[in-house]
Design a protein around this motif. Structure first.
Motif, short mmCIF file in Angstrom:
data_model
loop_
_atom_site.label_atom_id
_atom_site.label_comp_id
_atom_site.label_asym_id
_atom_site.label_seq_id
_atom_site.Cartn_x
_atom_site.Cartn_y
_atom_site.Cartn_z
N SER A 306 0.83 -1.21 0.00
CA SER A 306 0.00 0.00 0.00
C SER A 306 0.86 1.25 0.00
O SER A 306 0.56 2.24 -0.69
CB SER A 306 -0.93 0.01 1.22
OG SER A 306 -1.89 -1.01 1.13
N TYR A 363 -2.52 -1.34 -6.59
CA TYR A 363 -3.44 -0.88 -5.55
C TYR A 363 -4.19 -2.08 -4.97
O TYR A 363 -4.69 -2.93 -5.71
CB TYR A 363 -4.46 0.10 -6.12
CG TYR A 363 -3.90 1.48 -6.40
CD1 TYR A 363 -3.67 2.38 -5.37
CD2 TYR A 363 -3.62 1.88 -7.71
CE1 TYR A 363 -3.17 3.64 -5.63
CE2 TYR A 363 -3.13 3.14 -7.98
CZ TYR A 363 -2.91 4.03 -6.93
OH TYR A 363 -2.41 5.27 -7.19
N ARG A 364 -4.29 -2.14 -3.65
CA ARG A 364 -5.06 -3.21 -3.02
C ARG A 364 -6.54 -2.95 -3.17
O ARG A 364 -7.34 -3.90 -3.25
CB ARG A 364 -4.68 -3.31 -1.54
CG ARG A 364 -3.25 -3.80 -1.33
CD ARG A 364 -2.83 -3.61 0.11
NE ARG A 364 -3.70 -4.33 1.02
CZ ARG A 364 -3.83 -4.03 2.31
NH1 ARG A 364 -3.14 -3.03 2.83
NH2 ARG A 364 -4.64 -4.73 3.09
#
Length: 432
Positions: A306, A363-364
Motif C-alpha cells: 500500500s 493498488y489493493r
C-alpha cells in the motif's frame, strides 16, 4: 484416473458369466460356499436366469459384490471388471453402479500394502471411461474417485484431471447443489494433500454456487468462514477481493462481524489497523485457529504494498518503511525483498540513498481516492510531456533559423554557382 474411453474385452454369454461370478463370490465370502448348495448365490442366480430374470440376477450379484473387496490382489481387478461388464449389459446400469462405487470407496481389505487404493482407482476409472460423456452417473463415479484419492493421499493422480471439471459439469448438466458438493469434495481432497491454494480456489467456487437467499443460511455461513480462514492462513495469498465480493461473505457483516472486520483489514487497511484489531479482540486468533505469525507477516507485506502504491514520488525512504512496518531500519531491505518476491511490488533498493525506488505497484483497493491519484499522476505526466514538446519545438525552430541564415549568407557572397553555398541539414522530429 479418467482418460480416453476404455473397452472391456470379456467374452461369453451373460448367463455363463453371471454364474461364474456368482460362484466366485460364494468362494470369496467368509466361510466359502458352505455345504448347502441350494443356499448359495450361484444357485439363486442360476434359478433367476432360468426364469429369464436377468436384472434380478444382476441385482443379487451387485448386492453381494461388497465381498469382492476381500478378493486376492491378483484377482481383484478381473472380478470387478467382470461385474462392470455384466452391469453394462443392463438397461438399468445407473441403478447398479452406485452400489459398486460405494464398494470401491471402502478399503480393499485383501490388500495390506498401498496397492489397494490404486486397484480401486483402476476399477473406478474404467467405470468412468466406459460410460457415455453425458451420462450423469459419471458424476457419482467421480465422487467415489475423490473419496479414494482423499483416503489414500493420491492427489497427484487427480491433479491432471481437474482441468476437465468445467467440461464435465456441462456434460452432466449438474445443478448448483451438485456442483457445490463436487467443489467441496475437491477442496477437502486438496486440503488433505496440503494443497492449500487449490483447496481455497475450490472453496470459492463452492461459494459462488450459492444464491443470495441461500447465502444467509447456517451451512453457507459455515462455508464462508471456512473459506475466509483458508485465505487468511495461506502465507502466499494476498488478494481478498475475490472473496469479499461474494454474497455469503457479505452476510458475515451481521452473522460474524469480527470476521468481516478482519477481512476488511486484509483487503484494504494497514498494519496499525491490524494491531488495533488484535488489541481489541486478544483471544480471537487463537479461538479461530489462525496463526498470528502468518497474519502479522502478511499484514506487513500488504502495508508495504500500500505504501508503494500511494507514494507520489515513487521513492520510499527506509525510515518511512520502517515506521509503517514497525521495524528497525536494518530490517527494511529484508522486507522489501520479501514483498518483491510475493509479486506485490517491483522496484530497486538504493543502499546509497537509503531508499526503495518503486517501478511498479498494485493498488489493493481501487476507489474514488485511487482514481484521484491516477488523475493527478496523469496530469503530472501530461505536464512533463508538454515540457518535452516545447523543448523539441524550440530546437526545431533553432535548426530552421540556422538553415535560413546559411542560405541567406550564401546568396550575399555571390559565388556565381549554386554549389558555392553549403546546404543546411534538415531535422525532422515528426511533429506538426
Amino acid at each position: 484416473m479418467p482418460g480416453p474411453s476404455n473397452t472391456l474385452l470379456i467374452e461369453g454369454p451373460f448367463e455363463e458369466l453371471a454364474e461364474e461370478l456368482a460362484q466366485y463370490i460364494d468362494n470369496v465370502k467368509p466361510g466359502g460356499a458352505g455345504d448347502d448348495e441350494a443356499a448359495t448365490l450361484q444357485a439363486e442366480v442360476s434359478r433367476l436366469l432360468d426364469q429369464n430374470q436377468k436384472d434380478d440376477a444382476l441385482k443379487r450379484l451387485v448386492t453381494a459384490s461388497a465381498v469382492l473387496n476381500a478378493a486376492p490382489e491378483k484377482e481383484f481387478i478381473a472380478a470387478y471388471n467382470l461385474l462392470v461388464h455384466l452391469i453394462r449389459q443392463s438397461p438399468n446400469l445407473n441403478m447398479f453402479l452406485p452400489k459398486v462405487c460405494n464398494n470401491l470407496s471402502n478399503p480393499v481389505t485383501s490388500s495390506t500394502s498401498s496397492n489397494g487404493p490404486g486397484m480401486a482407482l483402476a476399477i473406478l476409472t474404467t467405470i468412468f471411461n466406459v460410460m457415455q460423456p453425458d451420462n450423469d452417473t459419471r458424476y457419482h463415479v467421480f465422487l467415489a474417485i475423490l473419496s479414494v484419492v482423499k483416503r489414500s493421499g493420491l492427489y497427484e493422480s487427480l491433479r491432471p484431471q481437474l482441468k476437465n471439471m468445467d467440461r464435465w459439469i456441462g456434460e452432466w448438466e449438474a445443478d448448483e447443489d451438485e456442483q457445490r458438493k463436487l467443489f467441496l469434495e475437491i477442496a477437502d481432497v486438496a486440503e488433505e494433500a496440503g494443497e492449500e491454494e487449490e483447496s481455497y480456489l475450490y472453496l470459492l467456487r463452492a461459494l459462488r454456487t450459492l444464491t443470495p437467499d441461500e447465502s444467509t443460511e447456517a451451512s453457507a455461513q459455515a462455508l464462508a468462514l471456512r473459506a475466509l480462514r483458508s485465505g487468511l492462513s495461506h502465507p502466499a495469498h494476498f488478494d481478498f477481493h475475490d472473496l469479499a465480493d461474494l454474497d455469503a461473505i457479505q452476510a458475515l457483516r451481521r452473522s460474524s462481524p469480527q470476521h468481516y472486520e478482519l477481512l476488511e483489514i486484509f483487503t484494504a487497511k494497514v498494519l496499525d489497523d491490524y494491531e488495533d484489531f488484535v488489541s481489541e479482540y486478544p483471544a480471537f486468533l487463537d479461538k479461530e485457529s489462525l496463526s498470528s505469525g502468518v497474519l502479522h507477516r502478511k499484514m506487513r507485506l500488504l502495508t508495504l504494498a500500500s505504501l508503494a502504491a500511494t507514494t507520489p514520488s515513487r521513492s520510499l525512504p527506509y525510515a518511512s518503511i520502517a515506521a509503517a512496518l514497525q521495524i528497525e531500519e536494518a530490517e527494511v531491505e529484508v522486507w522489501v525483498i520479501d514483498v518483491i518476491r510475493a509479486g506485490l511490488v517491483e522496484g530497486k533498493l538504493s543502499q546509497l540513498g537509503r531508499e526503495f525506488l518503486v517501478h511498479r505497484s498494485t493498488y489493493r483497493v481501487f476507489g474514488e481516492r485511487q482514481w484521484r491519484e491516477v488523475a493527478s499522476r496523469l496530469e503530472t505526466w501530461r505536464e512533463s510531456l508538454r515540457g518535452v514538446l516545447e523543448v523539441i519545438r524550440a530546437e526545431r525552430e533553432h535548426v530552421e533559423a540556422a538553415r535560413e541564415r546559411e542560405e541567406t549568407g550564401g546568396h550575399g557572397r555571390g559565388g556565381g554557382m549554386a554549389g558555392g553555398r553549403r546546404p543546411g541539414r534538415e531535422v525532422d522530429v515528426g511533429l506538426d
